[in-house]
Motif scaffolding. Sequence first.
Motif, mmCIF file in Angstrom:
data_model
loop_
_atom_site.group_PDB
_atom_site.id
_atom_site.type_symbol
_atom_site.label_atom_id
_atom_site.label_comp_id
_atom_site.label_asym_id
_atom_site.label_seq_id
_atom_site.Cartn_x
_atom_site.Cartn_y
_atom_site.Cartn_z
ATOM 1 N N LEU A 18 47.280 -45.671 -9.560
ATOM 2 C CA LEU A 18 46.113 -45.212 -9.070
ATOM 3 C C LEU A 18 46.033 -45.220 -7.337
ATOM 4 C CD1 LEU A 18 43.493 -43.626 -9.514
ATOM 5 C CD2 LEU A 18 42.406 -46.057 -9.850
ATOM 6 N N LEU A 19 45.977 -44.049 -6.825
ATOM 7 C CA LEU A 19 45.777 -44.302 -5.541
ATOM 8 C C LEU A 19 44.543 -43.658 -5.070
ATOM 9 C CD1 LEU A 19 48.960 -44.099 -5.747
ATOM 10 C CD2 LEU A 19 48.993 -42.634 -3.728
ATOM 11 N N VAL A 20 44.006 -44.899 -4.670
ATOM 12 C CA VAL A 20 42.305 -44.693 -3.893
ATOM 13 C C VAL A 20 42.599 -44.258 -2.486
ATOM 14 C CG1 VAL A 20 39.984 -45.704 -3.792
ATOM 15 C CG2 VAL A 20 41.579 -46.235 -5.816
ATOM 16 N N ILE A 21 42.413 -43.015 -2.072
ATOM 17 C CA ILE A 21 42.562 -42.615 -0.638
ATOM 18 C C ILE A 21 41.376 -42.427 0.254
ATOM 19 C CG2 ILE A 21 43.817 -40.570 0.662
ATOM 20 C CD1 ILE A 21 45.097 -40.030 -1.889
ATOM 21 N N ASP A 22 41.241 -43.335 0.922
ATOM 22 C CA ASP A 22 40.367 -43.163 1.987
ATOM 23 C C ASP A 22 39.014 -43.321 1.465
ATOM 24 O OD1 ASP A 22 42.606 -43.085 3.635
ATOM 25 O OD2 ASP A 22 42.400 -41.081 4.244
ATOM 26 N N ILE A 23 38.600 -44.056 0.634
ATOM 27 C CA ILE A 23 37.354 -44.420 0.411
ATOM 28 C C ILE A 23 36.999 -45.833 0.999
ATOM 29 C CG2 ILE A 23 35.653 -44.883 -1.458
ATOM 30 C CD1 ILE A 23 37.214 -43.515 -3.520
ATOM 31 N N GLN A 24 36.235 -45.429 2.120
ATOM 32 C CA GLN A 24 35.928 -46.518 3.212
ATOM 33 C C GLN A 24 34.285 -46.535 3.305
ATOM 34 O OE1 GLN A 24 40.026 -45.034 4.881
ATOM 35 N NE2 GLN A 24 38.968 -46.213 6.649
ATOM 36 N N VAL A 64 46.577 -50.378 -9.028
ATOM 37 C CA VAL A 64 45.252 -49.951 -8.175
ATOM 38 C C VAL A 64 45.771 -49.976 -6.545
ATOM 39 C CG1 VAL A 64 43.087 -49.514 -7.483
ATOM 40 C CG2 VAL A 64 43.624 -50.130 -9.586
ATOM 41 N N ILE A 65 46.068 -48.994 -5.851
ATOM 42 C CA ILE A 65 46.491 -49.136 -4.489
ATOM 43 C C ILE A 65 45.650 -48.398 -3.605
ATOM 44 C CG2 ILE A 65 48.526 -48.482 -2.998
ATOM 45 C CD1 ILE A 65 50.144 -48.033 -5.505
ATOM 46 N N PHE A 66 44.794 -49.308 -2.895
ATOM 47 C CA PHE A 66 43.809 -48.818 -1.833
ATOM 48 C C PHE A 66 44.358 -48.313 -0.446
ATOM 49 C CE2 PHE A 66 41.288 -51.008 -4.857
ATOM 50 C CZ PHE A 66 40.097 -50.325 -5.018
ATOM 51 N N ILE A 67 44.451 -46.841 -0.196
ATOM 52 C CA ILE A 67 44.706 -46.383 0.955
ATOM 53 C C ILE A 67 43.894 -46.572 2.055
ATOM 54 C CG2 ILE A 67 45.978 -44.383 2.120
ATOM 55 C CD1 ILE A 67 47.664 -45.840 -0.305
ATOM 56 N N GLN A 68 44.015 -46.992 3.402
ATOM 57 C CA GLN A 68 43.262 -46.865 4.274
ATOM 58 C C GLN A 68 43.382 -46.309 5.803
ATOM 59 O OE1 GLN A 68 42.731 -50.721 6.059
ATOM 60 N NE2 GLN A 68 40.792 -50.512 6.765
ATOM 61 N N GLU A 69 42.724 -45.266 6.024
ATOM 62 C CA GLU A 69 43.101 -44.590 7.476
ATOM 63 C C GLU A 69 42.532 -45.849 8.299
ATOM 64 O OE1 GLU A 69 42.573 -40.815 9.992
ATOM 65 O OE2 GLU A 69 41.852 -40.383 7.986
ATOM 66 N N VAL A 70 43.346 -46.024 9.478
ATOM 67 C CA VAL A 70 42.902 -46.986 10.556
ATOM 68 C C VAL A 70 43.445 -46.592 11.605
ATOM 69 C CG1 VAL A 70 44.483 -48.571 9.538
ATOM 70 C CG2 VAL A 70 42.417 -49.238 11.194
ATOM 71 N N HIS A 71 42.803 -46.649 12.837
ATOM 72 C CA HIS A 71 43.350 -46.168 14.246
ATOM 73 C C HIS A 71 43.105 -47.156 15.293
ATOM 74 C CE1 HIS A 71 44.488 -42.032 12.671
ATOM 75 N NE2 HIS A 71 43.548 -42.134 12.422
ATOM 76 N N ARG A 72 43.993 -47.140 16.271
ATOM 77 C CA ARG A 72 43.942 -48.403 17.307
ATOM 78 C C ARG A 72 42.682 -47.926 18.380
ATOM 79 N NH1 ARG A 72 49.398 -48.198 16.155
ATOM 80 N NH2 ARG A 72 50.306 -50.025 15.801
ATOM 81 N N PRO A 73 41.924 -48.754 18.703
ATOM 82 C CA PRO A 73 40.633 -48.477 19.516
ATOM 83 C C PRO A 73 40.993 -47.521 20.757
ATOM 84 C CG PRO A 73 40.395 -50.661 19.019
ATOM 85 C CD PRO A 73 41.800 -50.357 18.513
ATOM 86 N N ASP A 74 42.271 -47.758 21.298
ATOM 87 C CA ASP A 74 42.699 -46.903 22.234
ATOM 88 C C ASP A 74 43.005 -45.670 22.125
ATOM 89 O OD1 ASP A 74 45.127 -47.410 21.420
ATOM 90 O OD2 ASP A 74 45.982 -48.480 23.112
ATOM 91 N N LEU A 75 42.880 -45.168 20.794
ATOM 92 C CA LEU A 75 43.191 -43.944 20.476
ATOM 93 C C LEU A 75 44.904 -43.520 20.410
ATOM 94 C CD1 LEU A 75 40.259 -41.928 21.547
ATOM 95 C CD2 LEU A 75 40.472 -43.504 19.700
ATOM 96 N N ILE A 76 45.838 -44.422 20.705
ATOM 97 C CA ILE A 76 47.263 -43.817 20.915
ATOM 98 C C ILE A 76 47.852 -43.509 19.814
ATOM 99 C CG2 ILE A 76 48.000 -46.397 20.465
ATOM 100 C CD1 ILE A 76 49.088 -43.864 23.455
ATOM 101 N N ASP A 77 47.455 -43.751 18.677
ATOM 102 C CA ASP A 77 47.998 -43.346 17.371
ATOM 103 C C ASP A 77 47.389 -42.229 16.764
ATOM 104 O OD1 ASP A 77 45.926 -44.771 16.492
ATOM 105 O OD2 ASP A 77 46.858 -46.175 15.563
ATOM 106 N N ASP A 110 45.011 -56.130 -6.505
ATOM 107 C CA ASP A 110 44.991 -54.761 -5.936
ATOM 108 C C ASP A 110 45.758 -54.756 -4.730
ATOM 109 O OD1 ASP A 110 43.576 -53.879 -8.263
ATOM 110 O OD2 ASP A 110 41.559 -53.815 -7.031
ATOM 111 N N TYR A 111 46.382 -53.579 -4.362
ATOM 112 C CA TYR A 111 47.375 -53.395 -3.284
ATOM 113 C C TYR A 111 46.562 -52.643 -2.206
ATOM 114 C CZ TYR A 111 50.829 -54.775 -6.458
ATOM 115 O OH TYR A 111 51.681 -55.593 -7.422
ATOM 116 N N GLU A 112 46.772 -52.870 -0.967
ATOM 117 C CA GLU A 112 46.126 -52.075 0.272
ATOM 118 C C GLU A 112 47.260 -51.577 1.143
ATOM 119 O OE1 GLU A 112 43.335 -54.417 2.421
ATOM 120 O OE2 GLU A 112 43.232 -55.918 0.792
ATOM 121 N N ILE A 113 47.052 -50.300 1.532
ATOM 122 C CA ILE A 113 48.182 -49.650 2.339
ATOM 123 C C ILE A 113 47.406 -48.871 3.471
ATOM 124 C CG2 ILE A 113 49.959 -47.686 2.556
ATOM 125 C CD1 ILE A 113 51.154 -50.045 0.840
#
Length: 205
Positions: A18-24, A64-77, A110-113
Motif C-alpha cells: 500500500l502506497l500512501v501518497i502525500d497525506i501530510q 504500508v509505505i508512506f510517501i512524503q513530498e519534501v523540499h529544501r527551504p532554499d527551493l533549490i530542488d 511502516d516505511y517512509e519514502i
Amino acid sequence: MTSKPKQARNLIEGRAALLVIDIQKSTFIDNSAERSIDNMPGYKDRMIAARDLVDAAHDNDVPVIFIQEVHRPDLIDFGRELDGDEDVHCLEGDARTEIAKDEMGFRKGDYEIPKRRYSAFFGTDLEILLRGLKAETLILCGGLTDVCVHYTFVDGHQSDYFCRVVEDCVGGSSVAAHEAALKAMEYLQTGAVQTRAAVIDAMSR
C-alpha cells in the motif's frame, strides 16, 4: 475501440504493498481559504477515508509505505514544479510537511519514502524497497489524483507492477482533473480503478 479480449486479472496479483501518497499534516491543520495547491471539494474526507486502507493493510500483513513530498527551504530542488499552478509547499521544517502519522495510524515497521518530485519512483529508493518486499501489486491512495498519484502509477506501470488506485481514497486538484486522471490510469491497466470496499475485501482474502 479495440475489441481485443482482455486478460482477467485479480485485484491483487502476488504480494501487495500500500502506497500512501502525500497525506501530510497540511491536510489536517491548514484550513486557509487559499492554499498553495488547489484541492477538489471533499479532499480532506477522502484522505481521512484512506485510514481504512492503512488499518486493513496492517491487519492483513500488507506492507504500508508512506510517501512524503519534501523540499529544501532554499527551493533549490523544486526544479520546474513552480512553473505551473502550484506555489511553494512542503518545505523541510514546516509542521505541515510532516506525514500525517496520527491521522493515518502509522505503526512501527511502516516505511517512509521522501521524494523531491511528483513520482514516488523518481530519485528515491522506492524500487529497491519494493523489490525487497517482493511486491507485485501497488495499491495507491492519497493525492493529488492528477499529479503525484498519476505519475507514481505511470512509473509503476512502466516498471511492470500491477497498479490499483482507490478512487474514493484519492483526491485531485479539481473534480474534472481527478476524473480525467482516473480514466487515464484505467486506460493503462484494465481494472486499475477500484473502490475502498473492494480493495479491503481483496486484502482480507
